[in-house]
Design an enzyme around this catalytic site. Structure first.
Site, PDB file in Angstrom:
ATOM      1  N   LYS A 175     -15.772  -4.721 -11.107  1.00  0.00           N
ATOM      2  CA  LYS A 175     -15.179  -5.178 -10.404  1.00  0.00           C
ATOM      3  C   LYS A 175     -14.202  -5.088  -9.128  1.00  0.00           C
ATOM      4  CE  LYS A 175     -12.398  -8.592 -10.267  1.00  0.00           C
ATOM      5  NZ  LYS A 175     -12.541  -8.570  -8.824  1.00  0.00           N
ATOM      6  N   GLU A 250      -3.715   1.000 -16.212  1.00  0.00           N
ATOM      7  CA  GLU A 250      -2.377   1.715 -15.039  1.00  0.00           C
ATOM      8  C   GLU A 250      -1.379   0.475 -14.302  1.00  0.00           C
ATOM      9  OE1 GLU A 250      -0.774   4.260 -15.289  1.00  0.00           O
ATOM     10  OE2 GLU A 250      -2.078   5.446 -17.210  1.00  0.00           O
ATOM     11  N   CYS A 284       1.247   1.446  -5.957  1.00  0.00           N
ATOM     12  CA  CYS A 284       2.446   1.875  -7.460  1.00  0.00           C
ATOM     13  C   CYS A 284       3.860   2.807  -7.129  1.00  0.00           C
ATOM     14  CB  CYS A 284       1.216   2.087  -8.413  1.00  0.00           C
ATOM     15  SG  CYS A 284       0.534   2.997  -8.016  1.00  0.00           S
ATOM     16  N   GLU A 383       9.716  -5.157  -8.339  1.00  0.00           N
ATOM     17  CA  GLU A 383       8.314  -4.162  -7.434  1.00  0.00           C
ATOM     18  C   GLU A 383       8.517  -5.123  -6.806  1.00  0.00           C
ATOM     19  OE1 GLU A 383       3.833  -1.334  -7.998  1.00  0.00           O
ATOM     20  OE2 GLU A 383       3.732  -3.597  -9.171  1.00  0.00           O
TER      21      GLU A 383
END
Length: 482
Positions: A175, A250, A284, A383
């Site tokens: 997906k 992750e 990331c 973040e």
């Protein structure tokens, strides 16, 4: 208006049972619809899983060199279409052309790499304790692997999950992220043309709450690999482990670069700017904290601001830095600018929407630098996922290291120093899965493991390199007496 791309299930391109589609707009020109994709249902996701399960035994029995041949042929087809794929990536995700081209090449290289590994891997021979005995291991695929991938690297991340999964003999349901699924669909097209048997790969587009949930919870799925935010990834981990599946996640990062008093401020600014502002900060591993010794602080900040203000911003097909992927991502970054100012940080560069005829529409933001940042502020802890750097002043290396580790994340970290002792201590003591010396936080080699510590990863299995294959294989030990 652009064409509608169908799901790829059991070797066929089929419409979703819902009859609904998702429009993907160009983030540099939001009025421009790039393509439509299926807004799939649980039924569609189930069909994909069942197709993968039906194909699993035959694909597992396919010799490794033959699996490798198909991966190699797919890589060649992707290479022939590199310019086309680069243009599609720029249009859907917004990356600058050079960055998009580099990402496409990364996907090509990954398929070539694991094409070789498919033929190499197989097990190990051991010396038995008894005479007249062969003792060895054989590697077998886990089974059906469900891959859920993000929008920020929409071809590289699907490639580095998919290639080892197929090389190891697993069948796959994938997906891709709804914001930029086009290049992942083109991987499926290349594999199909390369001769991948029906059902070995199945790609279903749609929402994570519908398609992703069915992938994670279906009894026929044996392993789940997810890349995305920590909040969602932790829920995925819980769902998958509750269902008894092997799981790999992750997740996010809050990545520091320490700038030591021995560092050259200009060199350090180059590395921080590249790590922070490349791919519009939407990585990331992007550097979002510069932890700078007070003796070089002023010169470093001046150099960093100079680089931030010299970046050419506009549509990725013609400019150095493209837009953020969506209006919501842009708003999130601008919200963090307001939060930082409210908490007492000093905005020294950027922080708003650029003023230029090149960015009259689109989700553009200026590269942003804050100083006077305390480690407890939100821009030093959370973040942001945009081109924003929080500069934190420190008085010595020990303080710098403590600040670097003072977050919930541990994905990538770097140091700029001429002191070998500091470098070695940093490598040992940084709480991060990737550590770099005199380098930017971004950029990864494909033949070594990648993964994080703390909330940046489930800390179960690493991606890429030989370790990337380990997640998709299980060992059987054979005692053969003769």
């Amino acid at each position: 208006m652009s064409d509608t791309t169908r799901n790829y299930v059991s070797g066929q391109w089929i419409e979703s049972a819902t009859g609904e589609t998702i429009e993907v707009e160009n983030p540099a020109r939001p009025s421009e619809v790039v393509a439509r994709y299926q807004d799939s249902s649980t039924e569609d996701a189930t069909e994909g899983v069942e197709a993968a399960a039906d194909a699993a035994d035959d694909w597992a029995a396919t010799p490794g060199p033959e699996r490798g041949r198909i991966l190699r042929e797919a890589a060649t087809l992707l290479a022939e279409r590199k310019d086309e794929l680069t243009d599609l990536l720029v249009a859907e995700e917004g990356k600058a052309n050079a960055e998009a081209g580099g990402e496409v090449q990364r996907a090509i290289d990954i398929f070539y790499h694991f094409a070789v590994k498919a033929a190499e891997r197989g097990g190990t021979v051991k010396n038995p304790s008894s005479p007249n005995q062969n003792l060895y291991t054989i590697e077998e695929p886990v089974g059906v692997a469900a891959l859920i991938t993000p929008w920020n690297y929409p071809i590289a991340i699907p490639a580095w999950k998919l290639a080892p999964a197929l090389a190891a003999g697993n069948t796959v349901v994938l997906k891709p992220a709804s914001a930029a699924p086009g290049v992942a669909m083109e991987i499926a097209r290349a594999l199909d043309e390369a001769g991948l048997p029906d059902g070995v790969l199945n790609v279903v587009t749609g929402s994570g709450s519908v398609v992703g949930t069915e992938f994670i919870e279906h009894d026929a799925v044996d392993a789940v690999s997810f890349t995305g935010s920590s909040e969602v990834g932790e829920m995925v981990y819980d769902q998958a482990t509750d269902s008894g599946k092997r799981v790999q996640t992750e997740l996010g990062g809050k990545n520091p670069t320490i700038v030591a008093d021995s560092a050259d401020p200009a060199e350090a600014a180059d590395l921080v700017a590249s790590g922070a502002f490349g791919v519009t900060g939407q990585a990331c591993t992007a550097c979002s904290r510069a932890i700078v010794h007070e003796d070089v602080l002023d010169e470093f900040v001046a150099e960093l601001v100079d680089r931030a203000e010299s970046i050419d911003i506009g549509p990725g097909d013609e400019h150095e830095m493209g837009p953020q992927v969506s209006e919501s991502e842009l708003e999130s970054t601008l919200d963090y600018v307001e939060v930082a100012e409210a908490e007492g940080a000093t905005l020294v560069s950027g922080g708003g929407i650029p003023e230029s005829s090149a960015v009259e529409s689109g989700y553009f933001v200026e590269p942003t630098v804050f100083t006077d940042v305390d480690s407890e502020m939100r821009i030093a802890q959370e973040e942001v996922f945009g081109p924003l750097v929080a500069v934190i002043a420190v008085s010595d290396f020990d303080e710098a290291l403590a600040v670097a580790n003072d977050v919930e994340y541990g994905l990538a970290a770097s140091i700029v120093t001429d002191d070998h002792t500091e470098a070695n201590r940093f490598v040992r003591e940084a709480e991060s899965g990737v550590v770099k010396v005199n380098d930017k936080t971004t950029g990864l080699e494909l033949h070594v493991p990648f993964g994080g510590f703390k909330r940046s990863s489930s800390e179960t299995w690493r991606e890429q390199g030989d370790e990337g294959l380990d997640f998709y294989t299980i060992e059987k030990t054979v005692y053969d007496n003769y």
